[in-house]
Design an enzyme around this catalytic site. Structure first.
Site, PDB file in Angstrom:
ATOM      1  N   PRO A   2      -2.084  20.643 -12.764  1.00 53.53           N
ATOM      2  CA  PRO A   2      -2.315  22.069 -13.002  1.00 53.53           C
ATOM      3  C   PRO A   2      -1.024  22.857 -12.802  1.00 53.53           C
ATOM      4  O   PRO A   2      -0.339  22.695 -11.796  1.00 53.53           O
ATOM      5  CB  PRO A   2      -3.366  22.422 -11.947  1.00 53.53           C
ATOM      6  CG  PRO A   2      -4.090  21.134 -11.708  1.00 53.53           C
ATOM      7  CD  PRO A   2      -3.020  20.082 -11.784  1.00 53.53           C
ATOM      8  N   GLU A   3      -0.701  23.681 -13.781  1.00 54.50           N
ATOM      9  CA  GLU A   3       0.510  24.493 -13.714  1.00 54.50           C
ATOM     10  C   GLU A   3       0.137  25.946 -13.466  1.00 54.50           C
ATOM     11  O   GLU A   3      -1.012  26.254 -13.132  1.00 54.50           O
ATOM     12  CB  GLU A   3       1.323  24.304 -15.004  1.00 54.50           C
ATOM     13  CG  GLU A   3       1.691  22.849 -15.246  1.00 54.50           C
ATOM     14  CD  GLU A   3       2.527  22.617 -16.499  1.00 54.50           C
ATOM     15  OE1 GLU A   3       3.205  23.557 -16.964  1.00 54.50           O
ATOM     16  OE2 GLU A   3       2.502  21.484 -17.017  1.00 54.50           O
ATOM     17  N   LYS A  62       2.373  27.175  -8.471  1.00 55.33           N
ATOM     18  CA  LYS A  62       1.340  26.149  -8.360  1.00 55.33           C
ATOM     19  C   LYS A  62       0.604  26.206  -7.030  1.00 55.33           C
ATOM     20  O   LYS A  62      -0.370  25.477  -6.827  1.00 55.33           O
ATOM     21  CB  LYS A  62       1.964  24.763  -8.550  1.00 55.33           C
ATOM     22  CG  LYS A  62       2.596  24.566  -9.923  1.00 55.33           C
ATOM     23  CD  LYS A  62       3.210  23.178 -10.041  1.00 55.33           C
ATOM     24  CE  LYS A  62       3.949  23.017 -11.368  1.00 55.33           C
ATOM     25  NZ  LYS A  62       4.553  21.675 -11.499  1.00 55.33           N
ATOM     26  N   TYR A 108     -15.477  12.983  -4.553  1.00 59.92           N
ATOM     27  CA  TYR A 108     -14.123  13.157  -4.041  1.00 59.92           C
ATOM     28  C   TYR A 108     -13.888  14.527  -3.387  1.00 59.92           C
ATOM     29  O   TYR A 108     -12.764  15.012  -3.350  1.00 59.92           O
ATOM     30  CB  TYR A 108     -13.081  12.942  -5.142  1.00 59.92           C
ATOM     31  CG  TYR A 108     -13.224  11.644  -5.884  1.00 59.92           C
ATOM     32  CD1 TYR A 108     -13.006  10.419  -5.251  1.00 59.92           C
ATOM     33  CD2 TYR A 108     -13.585  11.621  -7.228  1.00 59.92           C
ATOM     34  CE1 TYR A 108     -13.143   9.221  -5.939  1.00 59.92           C
ATOM     35  CE2 TYR A 108     -13.724  10.422  -7.922  1.00 59.92           C
ATOM     36  CZ  TYR A 108     -13.509   9.227  -7.270  1.00 59.92           C
ATOM     37  OH  TYR A 108     -13.648   8.044  -7.944  1.00 59.92           O
ATOM     38  N   ARG A 129      -6.979  11.825  -6.477  1.00 62.15           N
ATOM     39  CA  ARG A 129      -5.650  11.239  -6.331  1.00 62.15           C
ATOM     40  C   ARG A 129      -5.070  11.438  -4.928  1.00 62.15           C
ATOM     41  O   ARG A 129      -4.104  10.802  -4.551  1.00 62.15           O
ATOM     42  CB  ARG A 129      -4.677  11.854  -7.359  1.00 62.15           C
ATOM     43  CG  ARG A 129      -4.957  11.530  -8.808  1.00 62.15           C
ATOM     44  CD  ARG A 129      -4.719  10.071  -9.145  1.00 62.15           C
ATOM     45  NE  ARG A 129      -3.352   9.651  -8.944  1.00 62.15           N
ATOM     46  CZ  ARG A 129      -2.392   9.727  -9.857  1.00 62.15           C
ATOM     47  NH1 ARG A 129      -2.646  10.236 -11.046  1.00 62.15           N
ATOM     48  NH2 ARG A 129      -1.179   9.297  -9.592  1.00 62.15           N
ATOM     49  N   LYS A 176      24.200  26.458 -11.562  1.00 65.16           N
ATOM     50  CA  LYS A 176      23.824  25.050 -11.538  1.00 65.16           C
ATOM     51  C   LYS A 176      24.263  24.338 -12.809  1.00 65.16           C
ATOM     52  O   LYS A 176      24.283  24.933 -13.885  1.00 65.16           O
ATOM     53  CB  LYS A 176      22.305  24.909 -11.375  1.00 65.16           C
ATOM     54  CG  LYS A 176      21.767  25.516 -10.088  1.00 65.16           C
ATOM     55  CD  LYS A 176      20.258  25.434 -10.017  1.00 65.16           C
ATOM     56  CE  LYS A 176      19.731  26.084  -8.751  1.00 65.16           C
ATOM     57  NZ  LYS A 176      20.107  25.338  -7.535  1.00 65.16           N
ATOM     58  N   ASN A 195       5.451  20.592 -16.901  1.00 70.58           N
ATOM     59  CA  ASN A 195       5.979  19.917 -18.080  1.00 70.58           C
ATOM     60  C   ASN A 195       5.600  20.582 -19.402  1.00 70.58           C
ATOM     61  O   ASN A 195       6.452  20.832 -20.244  1.00 70.58           O
ATOM     62  CB  ASN A 195       5.541  18.453 -18.077  1.00 70.58           C
ATOM     63  CG  ASN A 195       6.610  17.540 -18.637  1.00 70.58           C
ATOM     64  OD1 ASN A 195       7.794  17.834 -18.546  1.00 70.58           O
ATOM     65  ND2 ASN A 195       6.202  16.433 -19.217  1.00 70.58           N
TER      66      ASN A 195
END
Length: 366
Positions: A2-3, A62, A108, A129, A176, A195
């Site tokens: 999840p973003e 997030k 879960y 997870r 950077k 991503n």
């Protein structure tokens, strides 16, 4: 994973269904990773929340939080596959017909909440997870972002739009020398971009993901800033409902909707290809995203045409074939190295610093 947009979706539902209500029941199953790695326990969590009123909810990238009528407050991170379910509410950002997803309490679960109103509201944090994090932060509610883990992360491009300006971005890029995709994914720079969002931003900005951040010219930075705010704000406004995303978005066409190994294409016929940047699969449109400056050393110019998976996505910004993974692109490791990678992944997930590019797959099967 999840973003920013997916997390914004759950914050929306927390505010709609839980804020303003008092918790009559709180249950938690101790998990020495989900709770323990964040420095708390199931019993401490239960004791801190039971009988209290939920005062508010918020987000920074997030990470998201639930503020209570008095400290401590709950700060959470979904990790790779965590989620917050609210019974009889359509919180998921993808549609699922699986019977087990309608079970209550859900499989879960890590904690369960129940309110004292009639009808009562029930919520559950789930994570098969075990890479999510649930912690208690003891501070005034309006100062929560000044405490760990939020203070270590960069500004949120939506709620901190006044900070993430073109000038701010210019300074960040100039300071950077890393591939621009890696800079966007590093949560210490900017919170919330993962991503798929990183790829979408770079596509709209017409920037190649491998190009070094400090080589972008003024026009490119201007386009990058504009694309970032456009993609982030639009996806958040739509609560990560991809069925409502603009039809010309890369997201709508990157998931391999044809036969296996068939090239993915945009509506205008432009081909979508895939390459690995810092160990992460990136979707790009080569005809649009040209290399205009130096790129990361050893970058492979051979992008791969084809599908990123044959997903059954209907509303998902993350679902069956998650492109936030590098498992398929990495060579096989010995058992000892796999174990080492797992420990490293958990540590990095705790920090949520994605610049290293070492993550495990987040294929949530539905």
């Amino acid at each position: 994973m999840p973003e920013l947009a997916e997390v914004a979706r759950i914050v929306h539902f927390i505010r709609e269904h839980l804020v303003g209500k008092t918790l009559s029941k709180v249950a938690a199953q101790h998990d020495d990773i989900v709770f323990g790695k964040a420095g708390t326990s199931a019993s401490e969590f239960q004791e801190a929340l039971k009988g209290k009123k939920i005062a508010g909810a918020g987000q920074q990238g997030k990470y998201f939080w639930i503020t209570m009528s008095s400290p401590p407050h709950v700060v959470m991170h979904f990790g790779m596959a965590g989620w917050l379910k609210i019974r009889n509410a359509d919180t998921y950002y993808y549609r699922t017909e699986k019977a087990e997803d309608k079970e209550w309490p859900p499989k879960y679960w890590k904690f369960l909440l129940e309110t004292d109103d009639d009808p009562k509201t029930e919520a559950a944090f789930v994570d098969f997870r075990r890479l999510g994090r649930v912690r208690l932060v003891d501070c005034p509610a309006d100062e929560i972002r000044n405490y760990s883990p939020l203070k270590e992360n960069g500004p949120d491009p939506v709620i901190d739009k006044h900070i993430v300006t073109e000038e701010w971005l210019t300074d960040k890029l100039r300071s950077k020398k890393v591939p621009i995709k890696a800079l966007l994914l590093d949560q210490t720079n900017i919170s919330g971009i993962g991503n798929w969002m990183g790829d979408e931003i770079l596509y709209h900005a017409k920037i190649h993901p491998e190009q070094y951040s400090n080589t972008l010219n003024e026009d490119q930075i201007k386009h990058l800033s504009s694309a970032m705010h456009y993609v982030c704000a639009t996806s958040v406004d739509l609560l990560a409902d991809s069925e409502k995303f603009p039809e010309d978005w890369l997201f709508k066409h990157r998931w391999g909707k044809g036969k296996k190994n068939q090239s993915s294409v945009l509506p205008n016929g432009e081909k979508i290809t895939f390459l690995t940047v810092g160990g992460r699969t990136s979707a790009i449109v080569p005809s649009v995203q040209k290399k205009t400056g130096p790129v990361t050393k050893g970058a492979d110019d051979k992008s791969v045409e084809g599908t990123e998976g044959n997903s059954k996505r209907k509303r998902s910004a993350v679902q069956k074939q998650e492109d936030d993974s590098d498992e398929e692109s990495q060579p096989k490791r010995s058992a000892s190295k796999k174990q080492s990678k797992s420990k490293t992944t958990i540590k990095e997930e705790e920090k949520d610093n994605t610049s290293s590019g070492r993550r495990r797959s987040t294929r949530v099967k539905n």
